[in-house]
Design an enzyme around this catalytic site. Structure first.
Site, mmCIF file in Angstrom:
data_model
loop_
_atom_site.group_PDB
_atom_site.id
_atom_site.type_symbol
_atom_site.label_atom_id
_atom_site.label_comp_id
_atom_site.label_asym_id
_atom_site.label_seq_id
_atom_site.Cartn_x
_atom_site.Cartn_y
_atom_site.Cartn_z
ATOM 1 C CG ASP A 240 -17.489 -16.855 11.751
ATOM 2 O OD1 ASP A 240 -16.942 -16.969 12.861
ATOM 3 O OD2 ASP A 240 -17.793 -17.810 11.031
ATOM 4 C CG HIS A 272 5.484 -0.444 9.731
ATOM 5 N ND1 HIS A 272 4.580 0.574 9.863
ATOM 6 C CD2 HIS A 272 5.885 -0.425 8.434
ATOM 7 C CE1 HIS A 272 4.424 1.178 8.704
ATOM 8 N NE2 HIS A 272 5.210 0.598 7.818
ATOM 9 C CB SER A 442 5.175 3.033 5.441
ATOM 10 O OG SER A 442 3.968 2.335 5.400
#
Length: 504
Positions: A240, A272, A442
């Site tokens: 994992d 995005h 951003s």
């Protein structure tokens, strides 16, 4: 007062921030920048205001248009490769298709690191590592935000599927065609909304069944599987957390933005990367979309996240190395998070890029916090105490020359944030030739990336460190930015290019 339901709470949180992470007021997690779709409802400044000039146009832009008019006419330039690590890109966009980097070996425009579901997302091992420590709650809150976001997305898709099934039943044909759907008269608001979304995506698919599979059924399956596997907060086996790299067959040249999903509420993740890339280098003066900052740029897209899957540090490290090895002179990273799993892998990749003269531009984040005293990753500071010298961290500014210049959602820091750039009410393109207006660091980072690309294209002998120095020394200083960033000002393309001309 009645407490808002979880759906309302989530939208309030997600939409008042700037993901693929943008203008969310909280950029925790690896949604690159988290845009703020609600800004579409507000009165907007002039189009492409980030490129305009304060004195001439009355908005606190970067004077890029002034630079083109007065400094760059008939001046020779070379193309600069800019890597955009994000959520993929709509490669069919007329404003972006001509500026895409192309791999001469296979014709691709970048690499997709989202492999088949395997192992856990970075949240899960970090929750185990930080259990009982102060940062555990920060990671836990971010984890729950991502789980809630995905659950809401799945629920919305399931509702859309129910509405689609009713529409098909009402049409009463065994094989429903697009023409049947065009002629269908919706019987309520839910049918009208879903039908409108469906007809808007119709040209992307050969038939209705393919559209329903990609835009609804498959996304539900992927999202449900991700909740029970990658975001399952139990660690059952060493596998994992042991995988350091993406599953090998997952790395390919498919950087296309994922299906948006037939949902009415903002699903910003697949859009995005397209939004960010256009700010940097959208084709200029073609009466389509927007005008990018830089006119001699090739966009190399490295896809690490989408509307279901999160970015993993192991893949981020690989993407940075890929960009450095394939000629990128600038890397834009419009995303961030409050924790860093396997930070050393990213640090080593950044050092590798520094050694290859690559400039990295990173969004400061949208938590409205002081990053001098609060961690935000990836970071210019390595775990071993060293610093990436050719690294710029960018806060978001607005278009008014007053006390509101620094965006309240933007992270700040005298030592950790280098400069501010336009990041409020920025309009850019999204998949399927649309335009949206978002807030966020951003959006600010690609403005700086575009300026850096301009400088490196017209003055190719300058090093990455020199370009950083030029950008910071040429800012327009304002009292409102004193003490909250290293330069105390907003970046300016005109000033930067004038200063670059003096470097020998």
């Amino acid at each position: 007062m009645k407490k808002p339901d979880i759906y309302t709470q989530f939208l309030t949180l997600a939409l008042t921030l700037t993901t693929f992470s943008c203008g969310h007021r909280s950029s925790s997690g690896n949604n690159p920048g988290r845009p703020e779709p609600l800004q579409d409802l507000r009165a907007q400044p002039k189009p492409n205001w980030q490129n305009l000039d304060l004195q001439k146009d009355g908005v606190f832009g970067t004077s890029a248009e002034r630079a083109y008019d007065r400094l760059l006419k008939d001046k020779a330039a070379t193309d600069v490769i800019v890597a955009v690590i994000d959520s993929g890109i709509d490669t069919t966009q007329p404003d972006l298709k001509p500026v895409l980097w192309t791999d001469p070996r296979d014709g691709s425009h970048g690499r997709n690191y989202i492999g088949p579901e395997s192992g856990k997302e970075d949240f899960i091992p970090m929750l185990a590592i930080e259990n009982g420590k102060p940062d555990h709650k920060i990671i836990q809150d971010d984890y729950h935000l991502h789980v809630t976001r995905l659950q809401i997305f799945i629920n919305q898709l399931q509702e859309s599927r129910k509405v689609l099934n009713r529409i098909v039943k009402n049409i009463g044909k065994k094989n429903t065609s697009f023409n049947d759907l065009k002629q269908y008269r919706p019987r309520n608001d839910a049918e009208e909304n879903v039908l409108g979304l469906l007809l808007g995506r119709m040209l992307l698919y050969p038939n209705f069944e393919k559209l329903r599979l990609k835009e609804v059924d498959h996304l539900i399956d992927l999202g449900t599987f991700h909740l029970t596997h990658g975001l399952n907060d139990t660690i059952a086996t060493a596998a994992d957390t042991a995988a350091v790299t993406t599953h090998p067959q997952g790395v390919d040249g498919d950087i296309a933005a994922d299906p948006l999903g037939l949902v009415m509420d903002p699903n910003v993740a697949p859009a995005h990367g397209t939004f960010v890339a256009a700010i940097i280098a959208a084709v200029r003066n073609n009466d389509t979309g927007i005008d990018g900052v830089s006119n001699h740029t090739r966009i190399l897209m490295l896809k690490l996240s989408n509307n279901i899957r999160e970015m993993r540090n192991a893949d981020l490290a690989l993407a940075i190395r890929y960009a450095a090895d394939h000629g990128a002179r600038i890397i834009n990273m419009s995303f961030g998070k409050r924790f860093s799993f396997r930070r050393e892998a990213v640090d080593e990749a950044v050092k590798y890029a520094m050694a290859k003269d690559v400039l990295i531009v990173h969004s400061a984040g949208n938590d409205g916090m002081n990053t001098d005293s609060n961690d935000f990753f990836p970071s210019a500071r390595y775990r071993d105490g060293g610093m990436a010298q050719a690294w710029l961290t960018v806060g978001a500014s607005g278009y008014r020359d007053d006390s509101t210049l620094p965006a309240t959602f933007s992270n700040y820091g005298r030592n950790s944030v280098d400069a501010y750039a336009p990041g409020m009410e920025i309009t850019s393109i999204v998949p399927h030739a649309g335009l949206k207006t978002w807030d966020g660091t951003s959006e600010a980072a690609p403005v700086v990336t575009g300026i850096a690309a301009l400088v490196r294209s017209y003055y190719p002998r300058l090093t990455a460190i020199q370009v950083k120095e030029i950008i910071l020394q040429s800012v327009v200083k304002r009292k409102a930015l004193e003490g909250i960033c290293a330069s105390g000002g907003v970046v300016n393309a005109y000033n930067a290019l004038k200063l670059a001309a003096t470097y020998k």
